[in-house]
Design an enzyme around this catalytic site. Structure first.
Site, mmCIF file in Angstrom:
data_model
loop_
_atom_site.group_PDB
_atom_site.id
_atom_site.type_symbol
_atom_site.label_atom_id
_atom_site.label_comp_id
_atom_site.label_asym_id
_atom_site.label_seq_id
_atom_site.Cartn_x
_atom_site.Cartn_y
_atom_site.Cartn_z
ATOM 1 C CB SER A 143 18.619 47.382 -75.494
ATOM 2 O OG SER A 143 17.380 47.377 -76.170
ATOM 3 C CE1 TYR A 156 20.608 44.652 -80.032
ATOM 4 C CE2 TYR A 156 18.467 44.832 -78.947
ATOM 5 C CZ TYR A 156 19.654 45.418 -79.379
ATOM 6 O OH TYR A 156 19.879 46.753 -79.149
ATOM 7 C CB ALA A 158 19.729 35.970 -75.146
ATOM 8 C CB SER A 159 23.212 39.771 -76.488
ATOM 9 O OG SER A 159 22.523 40.876 -77.068
ATOM 10 C CE LYS A 160 22.249 45.566 -76.866
ATOM 11 N NZ LYS A 160 23.421 46.436 -76.784
ATOM 12 C CB ILE A 189 17.936 55.682 -80.294
ATOM 13 C CG1 ILE A 189 17.721 55.296 -78.811
ATOM 14 C CG2 ILE A 189 18.782 56.946 -80.444
ATOM 15 C CD1 ILE A 189 16.982 56.300 -77.967
HETATM 16 P P1 NAI Z 1 24.616 51.694 -85.152
HETATM 17 O O1 NAI Z 1 24.504 50.501 -86.013
HETATM 18 O O2 NAI Z 1 24.319 53.040 -85.720
HETATM 19 O O3 NAI Z 1 26.067 51.751 -84.466
HETATM 20 C C1 NAI Z 1 26.687 50.618 -83.947
HETATM 21 C C2 NAI Z 1 28.162 50.700 -84.259
HETATM 22 O O4 NAI Z 1 28.810 49.573 -83.673
HETATM 23 C C3 NAI Z 1 28.448 50.669 -85.758
HETATM 24 O O5 NAI Z 1 29.269 51.747 -86.141
HETATM 25 C C4 NAI Z 1 29.139 49.339 -85.947
HETATM 26 O O6 NAI Z 1 30.085 49.341 -87.009
HETATM 27 C C5 NAI Z 1 29.779 49.126 -84.593
HETATM 28 N N1 NAI Z 1 30.128 47.727 -84.396
HETATM 29 C C6 NAI Z 1 29.338 46.648 -84.599
HETATM 30 N N2 NAI Z 1 30.021 45.519 -84.384
HETATM 31 C C7 NAI Z 1 31.276 45.894 -84.013
HETATM 32 C C8 NAI Z 1 32.459 45.175 -83.699
HETATM 33 N N3 NAI Z 1 32.491 43.838 -83.693
HETATM 34 N N4 NAI Z 1 33.574 45.868 -83.372
HETATM 35 C C9 NAI Z 1 33.577 47.221 -83.396
HETATM 36 N N5 NAI Z 1 32.491 47.951 -83.729
HETATM 37 C C10 NAI Z 1 31.350 47.293 -84.019
HETATM 38 O O7 NAI Z 1 23.665 51.393 -83.922
HETATM 39 P P2 NAI Z 1 23.215 52.285 -82.681
HETATM 40 O O8 NAI Z 1 21.747 52.398 -82.766
HETATM 41 O O9 NAI Z 1 24.031 53.491 -82.552
HETATM 42 O O10 NAI Z 1 23.542 51.284 -81.503
HETATM 43 C C11 NAI Z 1 24.529 51.507 -80.526
HETATM 44 C C12 NAI Z 1 24.222 50.643 -79.317
HETATM 45 O O11 NAI Z 1 22.963 51.029 -78.777
HETATM 46 C C13 NAI Z 1 24.117 49.153 -79.627
HETATM 47 O O12 NAI Z 1 24.714 48.413 -78.579
HETATM 48 C C14 NAI Z 1 22.616 48.906 -79.647
HETATM 49 O O13 NAI Z 1 22.293 47.597 -79.334
HETATM 50 C C15 NAI Z 1 22.158 49.902 -78.594
HETATM 51 N N6 NAI Z 1 20.758 50.261 -78.699
HETATM 52 C C16 NAI Z 1 20.273 50.956 -79.770
HETATM 53 C C17 NAI Z 1 18.944 51.295 -79.838
HETATM 54 C C18 NAI Z 1 18.363 52.051 -80.986
HETATM 55 O O14 NAI Z 1 17.128 52.226 -81.037
HETATM 56 N N7 NAI Z 1 19.138 52.534 -81.933
HETATM 57 C C19 NAI Z 1 18.001 50.906 -78.777
HETATM 58 C C20 NAI Z 1 18.613 50.187 -77.698
HETATM 59 C C21 NAI Z 1 19.937 49.888 -77.668
#
Ligand code: NAI
Length: 252
Positions: A143, A156, A158-160, A189
């Site tokens: 991220s 968050y 720290a983790s990233k 996003i």
């Molecule tokens: P989202 O919430 O739509 O999707 C994340 C998915 O990960 C969900 O389906 C959730 O159920 C799953 N998940 C969470 N904990 C889990 C676990 N313990 N085991 C298995 N599945 C698990 O979020 P999004 O936006 O698609 O995020 C995806 C990645 O992108 C994340 O790592 C997030 O930190 C990163 N990200 C997102 C941004 C954004 O603006 N949406 C910006 C920067 C990074």
């Protein structure tokens, strides 16, 4: 630019039920890949979207912090299609922008456990077969919060940051053995993770767009397109890179 044959391989994607992970799943299925999508949530929506696409989809509901669950998922794709060649560590959770003092020990442990330890557990479950085949591509979802502040809260961010360190160390240790590891650093996003920003009068979402040089949010499909490129043969010299897709946020 992309050779169709290249993507007709076995891919393991975490976070496949929603947002970016779902868009990546669809993008690789469109190319004809065999995709196992792992998510702790119900994958019904992804299953529906996957119907009629060129590739094969194995949905697997399970938690990436649970070793046993990961092992079952890996076995499932191995038994059906053979060794995994591409791993997309996309699952992650946000911490609602909590400062350190606002972060309970439980929240800290949860965010670090999913975003960092989960990625490590899944990676370690798949790396041995990649090393055996002497080929593997790993793309971690970092991220802009892994490169600057304010993109999340204390846990968050720290983790990233740690995930970026992990990505670089994986490169250092395994690039010479045929494994190519990189990370994507998205900015704003529009996914369910950010639903709160769009709720009410959407003032927060408008502020984010205004503060972004490109003046808009991006779609998860744009991140999926970048993923296809990073996984392609054309990106073969890309190792240990942290690639922002942030509408210019980090340039400020
Ligand atoms: P989202 O919430 O739509 O999707 C994340 C998915 O990960 C969900 O389906 C959730 O159920 C799953 N998940 C969470 N904990 C889990 C676990 N313990 N085991 C298995 N599945 C698990 O979020 P999004 O936006 O698609 O995020 C995806 C990645 O992108 C994340 O790592 C997030 O930190 C990163 N990200 C997102 C941004 C954004 O603006 N949406 C910006 C920067 C990074």
């Amino acid at each position: 630019m992309f050779t169709k044959e290249f993507y007709q391989t076995n891919i393991f994607i975490t976070g496949s039920a929603s947002g970016i992970g779902q868009a990546q799943t669809i993008a690789f299925l469109e190319k004809g890949a065999n995709v196992l999508g792992m998510d702790c949530n119900n994958l019904e929506e992804t299953i529906n979207k996957a119907q009629g696409l060129a590739g094969n989809f194995i949905p697997f509901q399970g938690d990436i912090t649970n070793q046993k669950s990961i092992r079952e998922a890996v076995n499932k794709i191995n038994q059906n299609y053979g060794a995994i060649k591409i791993l997309l560590n996309t699952a992650g959770i946000l911490d609602n922008y909590a400062t350190s003092l606002e972060t309970s020990e439980e929240l800290w442990d949860l965010v670090i456990s999913v975003n960092l330890k989960g990625t490590y557990l899944v990676t370690n479950s798949i790396l041995p077969q990649m090393l055996e085949e002497k080929i593997g591509i790993i793309i971690n979802m970092a991220s802009i919060a892994g490169m600057t502040v304010g993109g999340g809260g204390a846990a968050y961010t720290a983790s990233k940051h740690a995930l970026i360190g992990y990505t670089k160390q994986l490169t250092y240790d395994y690039a010479k053995k045929g494994i190519r590891v990189n990370a994507i650093a998205p900015g704003a996003i529009k996914t369910p993770m950010n639903a709160a920003d769009f709720s009410g009068d959407g003032e927060m979402a408008s502020w984010v767009a205004k503060e972004t040089p490109a003046q808009r949010w991006a779609s998860p499909e744009e991140v999926a397109s970048l993923t296809l490129f990073i996984a392609s043969k054309q990106a073969d010299y890309l190792h240990g890179s942290i690639i922002p897709i942030d509408g210019g946020w980090l340039s400020k």
